[in-house]
Design an enzyme around this catalytic site. Structure first.
Site, PDB file in Angstrom:
ATOM      1  N   THR A  13     -67.836 -15.157 -31.513  1.00 43.12           N
ATOM      2  CA  THR A  13     -68.857 -15.865 -31.763  1.00 43.12           C
ATOM      3  C   THR A  13     -68.771 -17.142 -32.392  1.00 43.12           C
ATOM      4  O   THR A  13     -67.832 -17.577 -32.858  1.00 43.12           O
ATOM      5  CB  THR A  13     -69.764 -14.928 -32.828  1.00 43.12           C
ATOM      6  N   ASP A  14     -69.824 -17.873 -32.206  1.00 38.17           N
ATOM      7  CA  ASP A  14     -69.740 -19.106 -32.733  1.00 38.17           C
ATOM      8  C   ASP A  14     -69.892 -19.286 -34.009  1.00 38.17           C
ATOM      9  O   ASP A  14     -69.851 -20.301 -34.923  1.00 38.17           O
ATOM     10  CB  ASP A  14     -70.874 -20.189 -31.928  1.00 38.17           C
ATOM     11  N   GLU A  15     -70.426 -18.123 -34.613  1.00 39.36           N
ATOM     12  CA  GLU A  15     -70.491 -18.092 -36.146  1.00 39.36           C
ATOM     13  C   GLU A  15     -69.358 -18.382 -37.124  1.00 39.36           C
ATOM     14  O   GLU A  15     -69.524 -18.362 -38.084  1.00 39.36           O
ATOM     15  CB  GLU A  15     -71.571 -16.839 -36.359  1.00 39.36           C
ATOM     16  N   LYS A  19     -65.306 -11.482 -37.615  1.00 37.67           N
ATOM     17  CA  LYS A  19     -64.934 -12.155 -36.488  1.00 37.67           C
ATOM     18  C   LYS A  19     -63.839 -13.207 -36.679  1.00 37.67           C
ATOM     19  O   LYS A  19     -62.893 -13.203 -35.838  1.00 37.67           O
ATOM     20  CB  LYS A  19     -66.305 -12.531 -35.950  1.00 37.67           C
ATOM     21  N   TYR A  73     -70.175 -10.636 -41.715  1.00 37.53           N
ATOM     22  CA  TYR A  73     -70.061 -10.590 -40.150  1.00 37.53           C
ATOM     23  C   TYR A  73     -69.187 -11.706 -39.595  1.00 37.53           C
ATOM     24  O   TYR A  73     -68.080 -11.355 -38.836  1.00 37.53           O
ATOM     25  CB  TYR A  73     -71.409 -10.663 -39.503  1.00 37.53           C
TER      26      TYR A  73
END
Length: 360
Positions: A134-136, A164, A160
């Site tokens: 993810t870009d997060e 990741k 989260y």
């Protein structure tokens, strides 16, 4: 014919990927999914009986089950999507995110490494472990005007995104230390059909149709880059089949929108498509679904802006999204209008709209 193991294939992105692989490529797909609350096999009904598709219910943390799946099916590629993925749930209960996203990825890497090391040279050369992230993991761009590139330093904000980021680092370490041929992709916010109702877009559509409040965190100024899930599925296959080993590819939709813009766009489409509006909308001053918008307490540690620079995958693998946000969001709204049975089965079960919209 290539054989691909897809972990988390009953989830939103995983099921879109499998539908694409079965209908648009010459591949055999093995779907491994634990079937947690967000896993839904009905999202795969259209291809469930296809001879090139099979399903295994198993936890990626289960070493024995993963070894057995590799031994029986002898994959050419593994596309790893299995993950706990909802930020709000990670805030309320981070332990499951640590277990699945970090420990589960470690277990899968070890099983894949042992399997890969025993392949003959030709199969060994062709094997790929594709980790979907993810870009997060990059954190918050704020008002910098910059975009996330593949070289952006990691700066995760939530349990989260931290989990990741940890799994991304493990994958890279297994490539650098053991030589395992990996590729990594980091994507922006996905949307589209079969999206679990806890996420912003389906939650807004479903709440609006019921005449319930449409909760927006803070003032709704948070900006995300929105990627139609079927465009993402095409990009993922491009990367696993054509991407360079050891490389990372950012996948974005070239569609930056504030959360408020997303919600008001949905309301405008519903105003156009729905003639029999809920009583709460009819009684509002302008008889618009936008009258249901309600601002709620902001999420802890809420990042202001994410934006993906997808120029690398565009230039190197010739991928571009086919949907604009305007075309994709209209398709999404129309899908939910036509598939009430699908989301009602979820709403009648375990999911009760946790956190988002709670007025605390």
């Amino acid at each position: 014919m290539k054989t691909i193991i897809v972990t988390g294939g009953a989830g939103f992105i995983g099921s879109a990927l499998i539908r694409y692989l079965i209908t648009s490529t010459d591949t055999k797909v093995i779907n491994i999914d634990k079937l947690t609350y967000a896993g839904n096999l009905s999202s795969l009904d259209s291809i469930a009986s296809h001879p090139n598709y099979s399903f295994i219910q198993a936890d990626i943390c289960d070493n024995k089950a993963m070894k057995q799946a590799f031994e029986i099916h002898k994959p050419d590629f593994i596309m790893h999507l299995a993950a706990e993925s909802h930020v709000d749930r990670s805030i309320d209960g981070p332990s499951e995110f640590i277990q699945t996203n970090i420990v589960g990825t470690y277990n899968l890497l070890e099983v894949a490494r042992e399997y890969w090391q025993n392949l003959d040279d030709e199969l060994k050369q062709a094997f790929r472990f594709h980790h979907i992230s993810t870009d997060e993991v990059y954190g918050d761009l704020g008002d910098s005007g910059k975009m996330f590139t593949e070289e952006t330093p990691y700066d995760p904000s939530s349990p989260y995104s931290a989990s990741k980021a940890s799994s991304d680092h493990l994958v890279r370490a297994w490539q650098r230390t053991y030589g395992l041929p990996v590729v990594i992709t980091n994507c922006s916010n996905n949307y589209g059909p079969y999206h679990f109702p806890e996420k912003l877009i389906p939650l807004v559509i479903i709440n609006a149709l019921a005449g319930n409040p449409l909760p927006i965190y803070g003032d709704g100024s948070q900006i995300r880059d929105w990627l139609y899930v079927e465009d993402h599925a095409r990009a993922l296959y491009k990367v696993v089949s054509e991407g360079e080993t050891g490389e990372t590819y950012n996948i974005g939709g070239f569609n930056e929108k504030t959360n408020l813009e997303v919600v008001t766009t949905i309301c405008t489409i519903l105003d156009e498509l729905i003639t029999n509006k809920p009583e709460t909308v009819i009684k509002s001053e302008d008889s618009s679904f936008s009258s249901l918008i309600t601002y709620v307490k902001d999420r802890p540690g809420h990042d202001l802006r994410y934006a993906i620079d997808a120029s690398k995958i565009s230039k190197e693998l010739n991928w571009q999204p086919q949907e604009t946000f305007e075309s994709g969001i209209r398709k999404t709204v129309q899908w939910y209008l036509a598939n009430e049975k699908w989301y009602q089965a979820i709403l009648n079960g375990s999911y009760q709209g946790q956190r988002l919209g709670l007025m605390d």
